[in-house]
Design a protein around this motif. Sequence first.
Motif, PDB file in Angstrom:
ATOM      1  N   GLY A  71     -17.023  79.209  -7.292  1.00  0.00           N
ATOM      2  CA  GLY A  71     -16.769  77.551  -7.422  1.00  0.00           C
ATOM      3  C   GLY A  71     -17.920  76.778  -6.372  1.00  0.00           C
ATOM      4  N   LEU A  72     -18.659  77.407  -5.683  1.00  0.00           N
ATOM      5  CA  LEU A  72     -19.662  76.569  -5.098  1.00  0.00           C
ATOM      6  C   LEU A  72     -20.684  75.990  -5.751  1.00  0.00           C
ATOM      7  CD1 LEU A  72     -19.613  75.655  -1.891  1.00  0.00           C
ATOM      8  CD2 LEU A  72     -21.570  77.400  -1.545  1.00  0.00           C
ATOM      9  N   ASN A  73     -20.815  74.682  -5.702  1.00  0.00           N
ATOM     10  CA  ASN A  73     -21.584  74.160  -6.596  1.00  0.00           C
ATOM     11  C   ASN A  73     -22.893  73.330  -5.945  1.00  0.00           C
ATOM     12  OD1 ASN A  73     -22.565  73.727  -9.209  1.00  0.00           O
ATOM     13  ND2 ASN A  73     -21.437  71.525  -9.290  1.00  0.00           N
ATOM     14  N   VAL A  74     -23.040  73.549  -4.618  1.00  0.00           N
ATOM     15  CA  VAL A  74     -24.149  72.754  -3.973  1.00  0.00           C
ATOM     16  C   VAL A  74     -25.504  73.385  -4.065  1.00  0.00           C
ATOM     17  CG1 VAL A  74     -22.592  72.156  -1.972  1.00  0.00           C
ATOM     18  CG2 VAL A  74     -23.907  74.251  -1.954  1.00  0.00           C
ATOM     19  N   PRO A  75     -26.534  72.727  -4.081  1.00  0.00           N
ATOM     20  CA  PRO A  75     -27.925  73.334  -4.482  1.00  0.00           C
ATOM     21  C   PRO A  75     -28.256  74.460  -3.373  1.00  0.00           C
ATOM     22  CG  PRO A  75     -27.903  70.978  -3.978  1.00  0.00           C
ATOM     23  CD  PRO A  75     -26.638  71.243  -3.554  1.00  0.00           C
ATOM     24  N   VAL A  76     -28.831  75.444  -4.238  1.00  0.00           N
ATOM     25  CA  VAL A  76     -29.248  76.715  -3.569  1.00  0.00           C
ATOM     26  C   VAL A  76     -30.646  76.741  -3.717  1.00  0.00           C
ATOM     27  CG1 VAL A  76     -29.059  79.123  -3.360  1.00  0.00           C
ATOM     28  CG2 VAL A  76     -27.146  78.085  -3.790  1.00  0.00           C
ATOM     29  N   ILE A  77     -31.268  76.987  -2.751  1.00  0.00           N
ATOM     30  CA  ILE A  77     -32.947  77.219  -3.014  1.00  0.00           C
ATOM     31  C   ILE A  77     -33.376  78.340  -2.543  1.00  0.00           C
ATOM     32  CG2 ILE A  77     -35.048  76.160  -2.170  1.00  0.00           C
ATOM     33  CD1 ILE A  77     -33.319  74.186  -3.481  1.00  0.00           C
ATOM     34  N   MET A  78     -33.877  79.220  -3.186  1.00  0.00           N
ATOM     35  CA  MET A  78     -34.154  80.706  -2.928  1.00  0.00           C
ATOM     36  C   MET A  78     -35.627  80.682  -2.336  1.00  0.00           C
ATOM     37  SD  MET A  78     -31.423  82.061  -4.431  1.00  0.00           S
ATOM     38  CE  MET A  78     -32.092  83.801  -3.858  1.00  0.00           C
ATOM     39  N   ILE A  79     -35.863  81.336  -1.308  1.00  0.00           N
ATOM     40  CA  ILE A  79     -37.090  81.341  -0.561  1.00  0.00           C
ATOM     41  C   ILE A  79     -37.534  82.663  -0.375  1.00  0.00           C
ATOM     42  CG2 ILE A  79     -38.509  80.652   1.397  1.00  0.00           C
ATOM     43  CD1 ILE A  79     -36.416  78.215   1.675  1.00  0.00           C
ATOM     44  N   THR A  80     -38.533  83.288  -0.844  1.00  0.00           N
ATOM     45  CA  THR A  80     -38.968  84.844  -0.755  1.00  0.00           C
ATOM     46  C   THR A  80     -40.402  84.830  -0.655  1.00  0.00           C
ATOM     47  OG1 THR A  80     -38.665  86.989  -1.798  1.00  0.00           O
ATOM     48  CG2 THR A  80     -39.099  84.941  -3.321  1.00  0.00           C
ATOM     49  N   ALA A  81     -40.877  85.971   0.150  1.00  0.00           N
ATOM     50  CA  ALA A  81     -42.269  86.299   0.160  1.00  0.00           C
ATOM     51  C   ALA A  81     -42.838  87.160  -1.222  1.00  0.00           C
ATOM     52  CB  ALA A  81     -42.428  87.058   1.393  1.00  0.00           C
ATOM     53  N   TYR A  82     -41.734  87.539  -1.864  1.00  0.00           N
ATOM     54  CA  TYR A  82     -42.074  88.140  -3.011  1.00  0.00           C
ATOM     55  C   TYR A  82     -41.953  87.710  -4.500  1.00  0.00           C
ATOM     56  CZ  TYR A  82     -41.022  91.630   0.440  1.00  0.00           C
ATOM     57  OH  TYR A  82     -41.004  92.344   1.802  1.00  0.00           O
ATOM     58  N   ASP A  83     -43.288  87.500  -5.171  1.00  0.00           N
ATOM     59  CA  ASP A  83     -43.453  86.715  -6.136  1.00  0.00           C
ATOM     60  C   ASP A  83     -43.205  87.677  -7.379  1.00  0.00           C
ATOM     61  OD1 ASP A  83     -44.198  85.114  -8.238  1.00  0.00           O
ATOM     62  OD2 ASP A  83     -46.038  84.792  -7.566  1.00  0.00           O
ATOM     63  N   ILE A  84     -42.012  88.312  -7.421  1.00  0.00           N
ATOM     64  CA  ILE A  84     -41.728  89.256  -8.355  1.00  0.00           C
ATOM     65  C   ILE A  84     -41.197  88.642  -9.633  1.00  0.00           C
ATOM     66  CG2 ILE A  84     -40.246  91.480  -8.779  1.00  0.00           C
ATOM     67  CD1 ILE A  84     -40.474  91.836  -5.699  1.00  0.00           C
ATOM     68  N   PRO A  85     -41.728  89.049 -11.103  1.00  0.00           N
ATOM     69  CA  PRO A  85     -41.065  88.340 -12.263  1.00  0.00           C
ATOM     70  C   PRO A  85     -39.449  88.728 -12.184  1.00  0.00           C
ATOM     71  CG  PRO A  85     -43.138  89.608 -12.658  1.00  0.00           C
ATOM     72  CD  PRO A  85     -42.806  89.663 -11.075  1.00  0.00           C
ATOM     73  N   ASP A  86     -38.928  89.725 -11.903  1.00  0.00           N
ATOM     74  CA  ASP A  86     -37.514  89.890 -11.972  1.00  0.00           C
ATOM     75  C   ASP A  86     -36.796  88.815 -10.943  1.00  0.00           C
ATOM     76  OD1 ASP A  86     -35.110  91.366 -12.740  1.00  0.00           O
ATOM     77  OD2 ASP A  86     -35.170  91.984 -10.606  1.00  0.00           O
ATOM     78  N   TYR A  87     -37.417  88.711 -10.105  1.00  0.00           N
ATOM     79  CA  TYR A  87     -36.722  87.574  -9.110  1.00  0.00           C
ATOM     80  C   TYR A  87     -36.972  86.308  -9.580  1.00  0.00           C
ATOM     81  CZ  TYR A  87     -36.692  90.672  -4.862  1.00  0.00           C
ATOM     82  OH  TYR A  87     -36.323  91.840  -4.130  1.00  0.00           O
ATOM     83  N   ILE A  88     -38.041  86.026 -10.241  1.00  0.00           N
ATOM     84  CA  ILE A  88     -38.117  84.608 -10.724  1.00  0.00           C
ATOM     85  C   ILE A  88     -37.133  84.342 -11.806  1.00  0.00           C
ATOM     86  CG2 ILE A  88     -39.670  83.043 -12.261  1.00  0.00           C
ATOM     87  CD1 ILE A  88     -41.852  84.476 -10.352  1.00  0.00           C
ATOM     88  N   GLU A  89     -36.915  85.434 -12.616  1.00  0.00           N
ATOM     89  CA  GLU A  89     -36.069  85.312 -13.974  1.00  0.00           C
ATOM     90  C   GLU A  89     -34.705  85.392 -13.252  1.00  0.00           C
ATOM     91  OE1 GLU A  89     -34.520  88.214 -17.063  1.00  0.00           O
ATOM     92  OE2 GLU A  89     -36.700  87.804 -17.146  1.00  0.00           O
TER      93      GLU A  89
END
Length: 118
Positions: A71-89
């Motif tokens: 139920g946590l509804n605050v904004p979450v920003i993912m930050i990664t060095a890996y530009d992997i299509p699976d992560y983006i999806e």
Amino acid sequence: MNIIYVEDDPGNIQLVQRLTRSTGDTLQTFPDAESALSSETIWDADLILVDIRLPGKLTGLDMTGLLRDHGLNVPVIMITAYDIPDYIERYRDVGANLFLIKPVSVPVLVDVLNEYRV
């Protein structure tokens, strides 16, 4: 703004610490998803920044999914060095709000913080 940053790289942590000091935000850091999830302070966050690849059993994607499931509804920003299509999806599937590729420039990070400022 109360920001939680889940990151294991000391250099990245220092950058965000300097940035949040200059913006007047509060920052609490955790080196892995497990320690962040076990902290009561995560429920008081206004914004969560989280690396995807973390030490321990849980990734940032796993952690975000668990937070959303509870139920946590605050904004979450993912930050990664890996530009992997699976992560983006998958970042959308777990309920994250934004996906940034490292290195993130300071002006971009300031803009993101301002966009989500309460």
